[in-house]
Scaffold this motif. Structure first.
Motif, PDB file in Angstrom:
ATOM      1  N   SER A  12      -4.943  -8.039  -4.635  1.00 13.91           N
ATOM      2  CA  SER A  12      -5.270  -9.356  -4.080  1.00 13.91           C
ATOM      3  C   SER A  12      -6.774  -9.522  -3.865  1.00 13.91           C
ATOM      4  O   SER A  12      -7.205 -10.523  -3.289  1.00 13.91           O
ATOM      5  N   ILE A  13      -7.575  -8.589  -4.342  1.00 12.66           N
ATOM      6  CA  ILE A  13      -9.034  -8.681  -4.208  1.00 12.66           C
ATOM      7  C   ILE A  13      -9.545  -9.786  -5.124  1.00 12.66           C
ATOM      8  O   ILE A  13      -9.227  -9.823  -6.310  1.00 12.66           O
ATOM      9  N   GLY A  14     -10.316 -10.694  -4.558  1.00 15.50           N
ATOM     10  CA  GLY A  14     -10.958 -11.743  -5.345  1.00 15.50           C
ATOM     11  C   GLY A  14     -10.080 -12.932  -5.685  1.00 15.50           C
ATOM     12  O   GLY A  14     -10.482 -13.758  -6.506  1.00 15.50           O
ATOM     13  N   ILE A  15      -8.906 -13.052  -5.084  1.00 13.89           N
ATOM     14  CA  ILE A  15      -8.062 -14.211  -5.382  1.00 13.89           C
ATOM     15  C   ILE A  15      -8.319 -15.314  -4.358  1.00 13.89           C
ATOM     16  O   ILE A  15      -8.952 -15.097  -3.331  1.00 13.89           O
ATOM     17  N   LYS A  21      -2.811 -15.595   1.540  1.00 17.79           N
ATOM     18  CA  LYS A  21      -1.933 -15.922   2.672  1.00 17.79           C
ATOM     19  C   LYS A  21      -0.477 -16.020   2.226  1.00 17.79           C
ATOM     20  O   LYS A  21       0.428 -15.646   2.966  1.00 17.79           O
ATOM     21  N   THR A  22      -0.252 -16.502   1.016  1.00 18.19           N
ATOM     22  CA  THR A  22       1.107 -16.576   0.486  1.00 18.19           C
ATOM     23  C   THR A  22       1.676 -15.176   0.298  1.00 18.19           C
ATOM     24  O   THR A  22       2.842 -14.927   0.617  1.00 18.19           O
ATOM     25  N   LEU A  23       0.861 -14.243  -0.193  1.00 19.95           N
ATOM     26  CA  LEU A  23       1.313 -12.858  -0.344  1.00 19.95           C
ATOM     27  C   LEU A  23       1.687 -12.265   1.011  1.00 19.95           C
ATOM     28  O   LEU A  23       2.710 -11.581   1.140  1.00 19.95           O
ATOM     29  N   ILE A  24       0.885 -12.530   2.028  1.00 20.88           N
ATOM     30  CA  ILE A  24       1.179 -12.023   3.368  1.00 20.88           C
ATOM     31  C   ILE A  24       2.473 -12.629   3.888  1.00 20.88           C
ATOM     32  O   ILE A  24       3.292 -11.948   4.505  1.00 20.88           O
ATOM     33  N   ALA A  25       2.701 -13.915   3.612  1.00 20.64           N
ATOM     34  CA  ALA A  25       3.937 -14.578   4.029  1.00 20.64           C
ATOM     35  C   ALA A  25       5.152 -13.966   3.332  1.00 20.64           C
ATOM     36  O   ALA A  25       6.249 -13.930   3.900  1.00 20.64           O
ATOM     37  N   LYS A  29       1.256  -6.632   1.226  1.00 20.75           N
ATOM     38  CA  LYS A  29      -0.138  -6.413   1.599  1.00 20.75           C
ATOM     39  C   LYS A  29      -0.872  -5.515   0.615  1.00 20.75           C
ATOM     40  O   LYS A  29      -2.084  -5.598   0.490  1.00 20.75           O
ATOM     41  N   LYS A  30      -0.144  -4.639  -0.075  1.00 22.87           N
ATOM     42  CA  LYS A  30      -0.775  -3.678  -0.974  1.00 22.87           C
ATOM     43  C   LYS A  30      -0.140  -3.747  -2.360  1.00 22.87           C
ATOM     44  O   LYS A  30       1.024  -4.116  -2.508  1.00 22.87           O
ATOM     45  N   LYS A  31      -0.895  -3.343  -3.352  1.00 22.21           N
ATOM     46  CA  LYS A  31      -0.392  -3.247  -4.710  1.00 22.21           C
ATOM     47  C   LYS A  31       0.731  -2.207  -4.745  1.00 22.21           C
ATOM     48  O   LYS A  31       0.626  -1.142  -4.145  1.00 22.21           O
ATOM     49  N   LEU A  53       0.630 -12.437  -9.882  1.00 25.20           N
ATOM     50  CA  LEU A  53       0.375 -11.171  -9.183  1.00 25.20           C
ATOM     51  C   LEU A  53       1.642 -10.339  -9.005  1.00 25.20           C
ATOM     52  O   LEU A  53       1.563  -9.193  -8.571  1.00 25.20           O
ATOM     53  N   LEU A  54       2.805 -10.910  -9.304  1.00 25.24           N
ATOM     54  CA  LEU A  54       4.075 -10.317  -8.921  1.00 25.24           C
ATOM     55  C   LEU A  54       4.986  -9.987 -10.088  1.00 25.24           C
ATOM     56  O   LEU A  54       4.820 -10.504 -11.189  1.00 25.24           O
TER      57      LEU A  54
END
Length: 59
Positions: A12-15, A21-25, A29-31, A53-54
Motif C-alpha cells: 500500500s506504499i504510494g497509493i 483507508k479502504t484496505l484498513i476498512a 494492513k500488510k502485504k 491490490l488484492l
C-alpha cells in the motif's frame, strides 16, 4: 450469503490515501494478509475500488 477470502498482494506504499483507508476498512494492513468476508454490495464496491491490490477467492 457467499463468502470470499480477500488477500492483499501488493504493497500500500504510494497509493491514494482513500484506497489505503479502504484496505484498513477491509482489515488488511500488510502485504500477504488475508481476511474472510461475506459478499455484500458494500464489499463489492470496496473490492472494485482496490481490486488492483488484492486477490479474491470464493470459499
Amino acid at each position: 450469503m457467499e463468502e470470499v477470502i480477500v488477500t492483499q498482494e501488493r504493497s500500500s506504499i504510494g497509493i491514494i490515501p482513500v484506497h489505503k483507508k479502504t484496505l484498513i476498512a477491509l482489515g488488511l494492513k500488510k502485504k500477504g494478509q488475508s481476511k474472510k468476508h461475506k459478499m455484500t454490495p458494500q464489499l463489492k464496491g470496496m473490492l472494485q475500488q482496490v481490486g488492483y491490490l488484492l486477490k479474491v477467492e470464493k470459499v
